[in-house]
Design a protein around this motif. Structure first.
Motif, PDB file in Angstrom:
ATOM      1  N   GLN A 721      -9.717  -0.806   5.159  1.00 17.54           N
ATOM      2  CA  GLN A 721     -10.248  -2.023   5.471  1.00 17.54           C
ATOM      3  C   GLN A 721      -9.444  -3.132   5.115  1.00 17.54           C
ATOM      4  OE1 GLN A 721     -14.098  -2.688   3.910  1.00 17.54           O
ATOM      5  NE2 GLN A 721     -14.568  -4.484   5.150  1.00 17.54           N
ATOM      6  N   ARG A 722      -8.867  -3.300   3.939  1.00 17.15           N
ATOM      7  CA  ARG A 722      -7.951  -4.325   3.295  1.00 17.15           C
ATOM      8  C   ARG A 722      -6.938  -4.332   4.286  1.00 17.15           C
ATOM      9  NH1 ARG A 722      -6.120  -4.244  -2.658  1.00 17.15           N
ATOM     10  NH2 ARG A 722      -5.102  -2.283  -1.991  1.00 17.15           N
ATOM     11  N   GLU A 725      -7.714  -5.883   7.779  1.00 20.27           N
ATOM     12  CA  GLU A 725      -7.865  -7.244   7.653  1.00 20.27           C
ATOM     13  C   GLU A 725      -6.385  -8.155   7.492  1.00 20.27           C
ATOM     14  OE1 GLU A 725     -10.467  -7.938   4.283  1.00 20.27           O
ATOM     15  OE2 GLU A 725     -12.245  -7.305   5.476  1.00 20.27           O
ATOM     16  N   LYS A 728      -5.124  -8.156  10.527  1.00 12.97           N
ATOM     17  CA  LYS A 728      -5.595  -8.939  11.656  1.00 12.97           C
ATOM     18  C   LYS A 728      -5.131 -10.538  11.399  1.00 12.97           C
ATOM     19  CE  LYS A 728      -9.919  -6.818  12.786  1.00 12.97           C
ATOM     20  NZ  LYS A 728     -11.536  -6.828  12.611  1.00 12.97           N
ATOM     21  N   ARG A 729      -4.816 -10.817  10.106  1.00 14.71           N
ATOM     22  CA  ARG A 729      -4.537 -11.927   9.573  1.00 14.71           C
ATOM     23  C   ARG A 729      -2.885 -12.442  10.274  1.00 14.71           C
ATOM     24  NH1 ARG A 729      -7.183 -10.869   4.717  1.00 14.71           N
ATOM     25  NH2 ARG A 729      -5.122 -10.379   3.840  1.00 14.71           N
TER      26      ARG A 729
END
Length: 809
Positions: A721-722, A725, A728-729
């Motif tokens: 998940q990290r 994310e 995505k950033r």
């Protein structure tokens, strides 16, 4: 500039009211305040006094209790509260400020004085004094807890020595000294139990020395009882002292306290194992909890170490040097872990070498076991001979000590073929040395049990001789028909049994003392003298002694740990037959801490392959738990199976040692308690209870493994998940920067035409495609004739897809 910054901040702290008024109020509010000041002179004077010295006004208001006129107004109270909060925030963030230490200390003292002085004024009405008192007591309590924590840290023995060793040699070497300190604490508690409940009562309330045969040196041995050679072999006066089992009396109660010494001796012997088992399991559970509580530290390891390792509160140069060495060592540990994780190897060759190393080590183990059994059998033959030499008397101890000294380096040399990770290699080395020591110890015990059986056979004959001697002595006095009865026979002239318990205790004491001497001599000769030779002879030698042979010695972690563990196993087994053995071990551990710390810091060098030992302590505890269980078996066998000696020890005169429990229950407890114990001792209840315990242990182990697996899966999900994310950033930032670059490169006319009108309420999209650096933009509102074509640099269009749609919003 730093001094000017400090003066400006001090000015801000002194005139915080003025500064906030300038920032918070507008021009209209300033004009209104000026008008009010012109119309009201008294209010103006009062405001000036409060601006100049808010401390005096607040202190006078907190001191008065009578009127509301002298108290602070709501506005002043709010401003004072803001100032206090700002000072508190400054105190909490002072450590992170990039200022000089002098400036930090000055502002910190000023802020603390301000908070202490004005925090009590934040209360309201009559509760102001109580609030100030409560705040003062809260601060005092926080300070007391901090000082008490510092005091507890200072009370931890050898903490600074261990930290110094850890900073220079890594956590693996420091884990040995932490383990040594823990063992010292456990032995100190065991010594308190034995000394306070067994040795002291017998010395103070038992039959005095020389009044019974078991406390008296025989007549034939009195001439040489104080010779050094005799005392060194723990014979003479030492054999008949409180150090060994045979000294203690078999009276059911002693002294005016009616102290039950045999029962206390038995219960203390059982409590030694019970307490040790409880402490070892508790330490293992605590270490497991600490290990599972660690976060995932596999990401950005070197970045964290680089930017967060240093402690900026260090002010001592020696401490700074230790911290520098510790950081350097931690980098070496992480580099080794990274290299081992990325290493490629030939699997088939590696398996062949590992099998070959295990075969060689098994041959060494079998040879050492046979050698010890042979030597013990020879010692039994020597014990029946007269005028034997020092070597023949101490051959068993010498051979076992030499095996313990030379076999671990041999195992380490053979283990070089395997090329394990250092942490894994340490565990393999510990396991092999554990098997060596365990085989040697049990071989010694089996050979010793043969000697015990011979002494039991001899004891039956001596028991009959003793009874026959006493019977003839008193019958002869009765047949003389003399009015004067003969005095009792002198205890020194009484026939003695072999007292096999004392013999076993003497063997354990000899092994312990010889192990201490061999360890110290090895450190002194193998480390210190070797280091001195390399240091001073290196200048005039043919080759570089420091880089080549013999070089400086490394600290042998596996050998020292296993030596400590097996020494403790001998203490657990021998303490039942020699209560004073625990005191000898306490002195040994106390001197070992100072002697080995000195030897490490002066004579050893760090390992070439440094590694972290974060989980080694629990591995040590596992080995200690195993040796504790294996040490319990011989003691339990002697208690339950072998008959005690008839003329020495607290259990003499009984068929089995555990009969003292039945005797105490029958004579000191009600009848129903004896029935309950008889039912509990029934094998029909003991066997199901043991099976239930085994099932409970299996269930708890399965639950622990399930939790560990779930924890691992949760860490993986969190990592995924990290990463998602983060991607995505990164994509969002890349896309937004690309659109911004396109907008900057557009022709102003086309850029203005492409902008949608906000009043129309319509949205437009721009379609763009690129190939070989050409970027074509199509705007539906403009038409194909006016479509601009732009040429972008290679770095600008490399991230764009062949065809994409971007919304202008």
């Amino acid at each position: 500039m730093n001094d000017s910054d400090g003066e400006s901040e001090a000015g801000e702290a002194a005139s915080g009211k003025k500064k906030r008024d300038k920032k918070a109020s507008s021009k209209d509010q300033k004009e209104a305040e000026n008008k009010e000041k012109q119309t009201n002179k008294k209010g103006k004077e009062q405001d000036k006094k409060q601006k100049k010295s808010p401390a005096e006004s607040s202190s006078s208001s907190s001191a008065s209790n009578s009127s509301d006129e002298e108290s602070l107004s709501e506005e002043e109270l709010t401003r004072l509260k803001e100032q206090v909060e700002e000072k508190k925030k400054l105190i909490s963030t002072m450590r992170n400020k990039p200022w000089r230490m002098v400036k930090k200390l000055a502002l910190l003292r000023e802020a603390q004085a301000f908070v202490e002085k004005f925090e009590g004024a934040l209360g309201k009405g009559k509760g102001k004094k109580f609030y100030a008192y409560k705040m003062m007591m809260a601060k005092k309590w926080v300070k007391f807890k901090r000082d008490f924590d510092n005091f507890k840290t200072q009370c931890i023995p050898w903490e600074m020595k261990i930290k110094e060793v850890e900073s220079h040699f890594g956590s693996s070497v420091a884990s040995y000294f932490i383990f040594l300190r823990w063992m010292y604490g456990v032995n100190l508690v065991l010594f308190g139990l034995i000394f306070g409940l067994v040795i002291i009562p017998e010395i103070l309330m038992g039959i005095p020395y020389g009044s019974i045969p078991r406390k008296t040196v025989p007549r034939a041995e009195q001439a040489t009882a104080m010779d050094f050679s005799v005392l060194w072999d723990f014979e003479g006066y030492i054999k008949y002292s409180a150090l060994f089992y045979g000294y203690y009396n078999n009276q059911r109660t002693i002294g005016w306290l009616k102290y039950r010494l045999p029962m206390a001796y038995f219960m203390v012997g059982v409590s030694v194992f019970g307490y040790s088992l409880m402490v070892v399991i508790r330490s293992m559970a605590r270490n497991a909890n600490e290990n599972t509580g660690d976060g995932d530290d596999n990401n950005f390891t070197f970045s964290w170490k680089m930017f967060t390792s240093w402690d900026y509160l260090i002010g001592n140069p020696e401490t700074a040097d230790n911290k520098f060495a510790s950081i350097t060592t931690s980098f070496k540990e992480s580099i080794v872990d990274e290299q081992e994780s990325n290493k490629d190897e030939n699997i088939h060759l590696r398996r062949f070498l590992r099998v070959l190393a295990n075969v060689l080590i098994i041959c060494c183990l079998c040879g050492s076991g046979y050698l010890i059994y042979f030597v013990v059998k020879r010692s039994q033959t020597f014990s029946k001979m007269q005028n034997i030499g020092w070597y023949e008397r101490n051959e068993v101890e010498i051979v076992m000590s030499l095996l313990g000294m030379f076999c671990p380096p041999l195992f380490e040399t053979i283990a070089a073929l395997e090329e394990y990770h250092p942490r894994i290699g340490l565990k393999w080395q510990l396991g092999r040395i554990f098997a060596l020591f365990l085989g040697n110890l049990y071989t010694f015990l089996l050979a010793l049990m043969d000697d015990v059986n011979e002494k039991l056979t001899e004891e039956v004959v001596i028991k009959n001789i003793t009874h026959w001697t006493l019977l003839n002595y008193y019958n002869s006095s009765a047949m003389n028909d003399s009015a004067v009865t003969l005095p009792p026979m002198d205890p020194a002239d009484m026939p003695r049994g072999p007292c096999w318990e004392t013999t076993v205790g003497i063997e354990f004491v000899r092994l312990t003392v010889s192990d201490i001497l061999v360890t110290y001599v090895t450190i002194l000769v193998g480390d210190f003298i070797r280091a001195c030779f390399v240091r001073f002879v290196n200048y005039c030698w043919c080759w570089d002694l420091e880089a080549g042979f013999p070089s400086y010695a490394e600290f042998d972690i596996s050998g020292n740990v296993l030596g400590l563990i097996f020494n403790q196993g001998m203490i657990w087994m021998g303490s039942f037959y020699a209560p004073g053995l625990v005191g000898i071990n306490v002195l040994r551990l106390l001197t070992s801490m100072y002697f080995q710390c000195w030897a490490v810091m002066s004579s050893n060098v760090p390992h070439e392959r440094v590694f972290k030992a974060s989980k080694s302590n629990n591995f040590y505890m596992g080995l200690l738990l195993l040796i504790l269980f294996l040490s319990l078996l011989p003691v339990a066998y002697t208690i339950m199976s072998l008959p005690p000696s008839f003329d020495c020890g607290p259990f003499s005169g009984k068929k089995k040692m555990y009969d003292v429990i039945q005797e105490t229950i029958k004579q000191d407890f009600p009848l129903f308690v004896a029935k309950i114990f008889s039912y509990v001792a029934n094998p029909g209840l003991i066997i199901p209870a043991v099976l239930l315990m085994v099932l409970a242990i299996y269930y708890l182990n399965a639950v622990a493994e399930a939790y560990q697996h779930a924890n691992t899966e949760l860490k993986k999900k969190m990592q995924l998940q990290r990463d998602e994310e983060k991607n995505k950033r990164n994509n969002k930032a890349t896309t937004s920067s690309a659109v911004q670059d396109l907008d900057d490169l557009l022709v102003p006319s086309a850029k203005s035409e492409s902008q949608p009108k906000p009043t129309e309420g319509k949205t437009y999209e721009r379609d763009f495609c690129h190939s070989s650096g050409q970027l074509h933009l199509y705007f539906p509102s403009v038409g194909p004739a006016n479509t601009p074509t732009l040429r972008l640099p290679r770095a600008r269009h490399a991230f764009l897809s062949p065809c994409a749609q971007v919304s202008p919003s």
